[in-house]
Design a protein around this motif. Sequence first.
Motif, PDB file in Angstrom:
ATOM      1  N   ARG A  20     -29.521  14.663  73.602  1.00 39.15           N
ATOM      2  CA  ARG A  20     -29.515  14.077  72.083  1.00 39.15           C
ATOM      3  C   ARG A  20     -30.516  15.150  71.272  1.00 39.15           C
ATOM      4  O   ARG A  20     -30.171  15.728  70.101  1.00 39.15           O
ATOM      5  CB  ARG A  20     -30.142  12.757  71.735  1.00 39.15           C
ATOM      6  CG  ARG A  20     -28.825  11.916  71.997  1.00 39.15           C
ATOM      7  CD  ARG A  20     -29.459  10.416  72.154  1.00 39.15           C
ATOM      8  NE  ARG A  20     -28.585   9.243  72.554  1.00 39.15           N
ATOM      9  CZ  ARG A  20     -28.613   8.163  72.753  1.00 39.15           C
ATOM     10  NH1 ARG A  20     -29.874   7.938  72.799  1.00 39.15           N
ATOM     11  NH2 ARG A  20     -27.495   7.257  73.007  1.00 39.15           N
ATOM     12  N   GLY A  39     -29.094  18.700  70.727  1.00 36.94           N
ATOM     13  CA  GLY A  39     -27.889  18.817  69.600  1.00 36.94           C
ATOM     14  C   GLY A  39     -28.722  18.736  68.382  1.00 36.94           C
ATOM     15  O   GLY A  39     -28.384  19.333  67.698  1.00 36.94           O
ATOM     16  N   ARG A  58     -20.362  14.562  71.227  1.00 40.96           N
ATOM     17  CA  ARG A  58     -20.660  15.966  71.937  1.00 40.96           C
ATOM     18  C   ARG A  58     -21.298  15.687  73.183  1.00 40.96           C
ATOM     19  O   ARG A  58     -21.167  16.216  74.433  1.00 40.96           O
ATOM     20  CB  ARG A  58     -21.312  16.962  71.151  1.00 40.96           C
ATOM     21  CG  ARG A  58     -20.318  17.608  69.927  1.00 40.96           C
ATOM     22  CD  ARG A  58     -20.870  18.724  69.477  1.00 40.96           C
ATOM     23  NE  ARG A  58     -19.961  19.240  68.558  1.00 40.96           N
ATOM     24  CZ  ARG A  58     -20.146  20.545  67.931  1.00 40.96           C
ATOM     25  NH1 ARG A  58     -20.886  21.350  68.402  1.00 40.96           N
ATOM     26  NH2 ARG A  58     -19.150  20.767  66.771  1.00 40.96           N
ATOM     27  N   GLU A 109     -20.764  12.825  65.654  1.00 41.24           N
ATOM     28  CA  GLU A 109     -20.362  14.377  66.285  1.00 41.24           C
ATOM     29  C   GLU A 109     -21.389  14.509  67.292  1.00 41.24           C
ATOM     30  O   GLU A 109     -20.979  14.897  68.418  1.00 41.24           O
ATOM     31  CB  GLU A 109     -20.666  15.243  65.298  1.00 41.24           C
ATOM     32  CG  GLU A 109     -20.208  16.534  65.764  1.00 41.24           C
ATOM     33  CD  GLU A 109     -20.592  17.821  64.861  1.00 41.24           C
ATOM     34  OE1 GLU A 109     -19.767  18.950  64.924  1.00 41.24           O
ATOM     35  OE2 GLU A 109     -20.966  17.561  63.636  1.00 41.24           O
ATOM     36  N   LEU A 110     -22.707  14.049  67.125  1.00 45.11           N
ATOM     37  CA  LEU A 110     -23.689  14.293  68.205  1.00 45.11           C
ATOM     38  C   LEU A 110     -23.183  13.343  69.362  1.00 45.11           C
ATOM     39  O   LEU A 110     -23.268  13.761  70.469  1.00 45.11           O
ATOM     40  CB  LEU A 110     -24.896  13.947  67.706  1.00 45.11           C
ATOM     41  CG  LEU A 110     -26.053  13.883  68.765  1.00 45.11           C
ATOM     42  CD1 LEU A 110     -26.310  15.443  69.269  1.00 45.11           C
ATOM     43  CD2 LEU A 110     -27.568  13.868  68.249  1.00 45.11           C
ATOM     44  N   LEU A 158     -26.993  18.847  64.909  1.00 39.79           N
ATOM     45  CA  LEU A 158     -25.793  17.784  64.823  1.00 39.79           C
ATOM     46  C   LEU A 158     -26.571  16.507  64.835  1.00 39.79           C
ATOM     47  O   LEU A 158     -27.625  16.301  65.151  1.00 39.79           O
ATOM     48  CB  LEU A 158     -25.233  17.649  66.399  1.00 39.79           C
ATOM     49  CG  LEU A 158     -24.680  19.338  67.023  1.00 39.79           C
ATOM     50  CD1 LEU A 158     -24.328  19.120  68.307  1.00 39.79           C
ATOM     51  CD2 LEU A 158     -23.420  19.325  66.100  1.00 39.79           C
ATOM     52  N   SER A 159     -25.775  15.538  64.392  1.00 43.21           N
ATOM     53  CA  SER A 159     -26.080  14.183  64.327  1.00 43.21           C
ATOM     54  C   SER A 159     -24.994  13.235  64.157  1.00 43.21           C
ATOM     55  O   SER A 159     -23.932  13.316  64.305  1.00 43.21           O
ATOM     56  CB  SER A 159     -26.918  13.964  62.887  1.00 43.21           C
ATOM     57  OG  SER A 159     -26.069  14.283  61.646  1.00 43.21           O
ATOM     58  N   HIS A 211     -23.250  22.744  71.516  1.00 44.25           N
ATOM     59  CA  HIS A 211     -22.790  23.493  70.456  1.00 44.25           C
ATOM     60  C   HIS A 211     -21.472  24.262  70.485  1.00 44.25           C
ATOM     61  O   HIS A 211     -21.188  25.146  69.609  1.00 44.25           O
ATOM     62  CB  HIS A 211     -24.202  24.461  69.730  1.00 44.25           C
ATOM     63  CG  HIS A 211     -24.379  25.401  70.799  1.00 44.25           C
ATOM     64  ND1 HIS A 211     -24.971  25.191  71.851  1.00 44.25           N
ATOM     65  CD2 HIS A 211     -24.409  26.940  70.658  1.00 44.25           C
ATOM     66  CE1 HIS A 211     -25.150  26.571  72.512  1.00 44.25           C
ATOM     67  NE2 HIS A 211     -24.803  27.381  71.668  1.00 44.25           N
ATOM     68  N   TYR A 251     -29.582  21.840  66.936  1.00 44.22           N
ATOM     69  CA  TYR A 251     -28.322  22.712  66.402  1.00 44.22           C
ATOM     70  C   TYR A 251     -27.904  21.883  65.002  1.00 44.22           C
ATOM     71  O   TYR A 251     -26.765  22.399  64.712  1.00 44.22           O
ATOM     72  CB  TYR A 251     -27.285  22.764  67.510  1.00 44.22           C
ATOM     73  CG  TYR A 251     -27.688  23.834  68.675  1.00 44.22           C
ATOM     74  CD1 TYR A 251     -27.399  25.359  68.163  1.00 44.22           C
ATOM     75  CD2 TYR A 251     -28.264  23.605  69.849  1.00 44.22           C
ATOM     76  CE1 TYR A 251     -27.634  26.262  69.086  1.00 44.22           C
ATOM     77  CE2 TYR A 251     -28.670  24.709  70.413  1.00 44.22           C
ATOM     78  CZ  TYR A 251     -28.206  26.225  70.280  1.00 44.22           C
ATOM     79  OH  TYR A 251     -28.444  27.044  71.141  1.00 44.22           O
ATOM     80  N   SER A 277     -25.549  31.034  67.810  1.00 43.05           N
ATOM     81  CA  SER A 277     -24.271  30.345  67.976  1.00 43.05           C
ATOM     82  C   SER A 277     -23.324  30.542  69.087  1.00 43.05           C
ATOM     83  O   SER A 277     -22.501  29.548  69.048  1.00 43.05           O
ATOM     84  CB  SER A 277     -23.919  30.056  66.313  1.00 43.05           C
ATOM     85  OG  SER A 277     -23.012  31.354  65.884  1.00 43.05           O
TER      86      SER A 277
END
Length: 319
Positions: free
Chosen positions: A101, A104, A117, A113-114, A109-110, A154, A107, A79
Amino acid sequence: MEGKAILSVQDAGFSYPGRTALESIRFEVGSGETFALLGPNGSGKTTLFRILATLLPVQKGHIRIGECCLVNDPAGVRSQIGVVFQAPSLDKKLKVIENLRYQGMLYGLSGRELADRVSRALERLRISDRAQDPVERLSGGLQRRVEIAKSLLHKPRLLILDEPSTGLDPRARRELWETLAELNRSEGMTLLVTTHLMEEADLCGRVMILDRGRIVALDTPGALRRNVSSEVITLRGDDLEGLNAEIRTKLSLTGQVRAGTLRVETRPGAEDRLIRQDLQRILETFGSRVHSVTLSRATLEDVFMKMTGRSFESGEGAE
């Protein structure tokens, strides 16, 4: 070292069956630093990279990244780090944005927020205009930028890159390093880069030179060069081995024959006046045997040769 250590390696060692790849490695990398692992093939830098990337176990010693111990908490270490491998890791049939995508999602993410980023990573690497392009349509340099963008999703504290300019042409290599420098300068990203290229190591704040699993030098590029020689006198001529022996005997100057040239080191820290005197003495004594002469600053390869007694290209063994 610029800030508090983000990476601490203490007495790390690693052995493959029948051979030792790393032996008692100790160093630290400060937050916000650019740090190069420089070494020829067989030096151990790839093994060290794989350990730091959690691809190989820590056999001996202690390694900490951020607040996480690599032995006890490899998931916590992952991380903290972004990793860019030498071999491409993109799906070339997918679009740039699709590659990001899916990375992400790995990690966790969705949603918004994804999306945020991914958008930010595309902007940071200056590839927003290529987001909808299939990766296979991108140049090698642009694909490298996508690789780096993936590694930043991340929000790692340390970016580790293994021979990042492999396969790139000179222009793409220069642009890649400009991108890395901008990440370090504007965002404080800590960079650790493995390389066998002297000019890349010269771009970093500090350089650790590895040879056969051991650290042979660690300092800023400038300090390493100054500790070896102020300048190097490069001679071309006939019977360079014989010329080198006579210069050593008659003038007490040390040289190395390499790639059809004789490189004679001047004294570390010597003033320009003394360097010119050494050059004049060589030409007065051996001028008839010298076809050409140049004067240049010492290189990191000169450092390697001074520390190991071998040329950089002669590294042997497996990484």
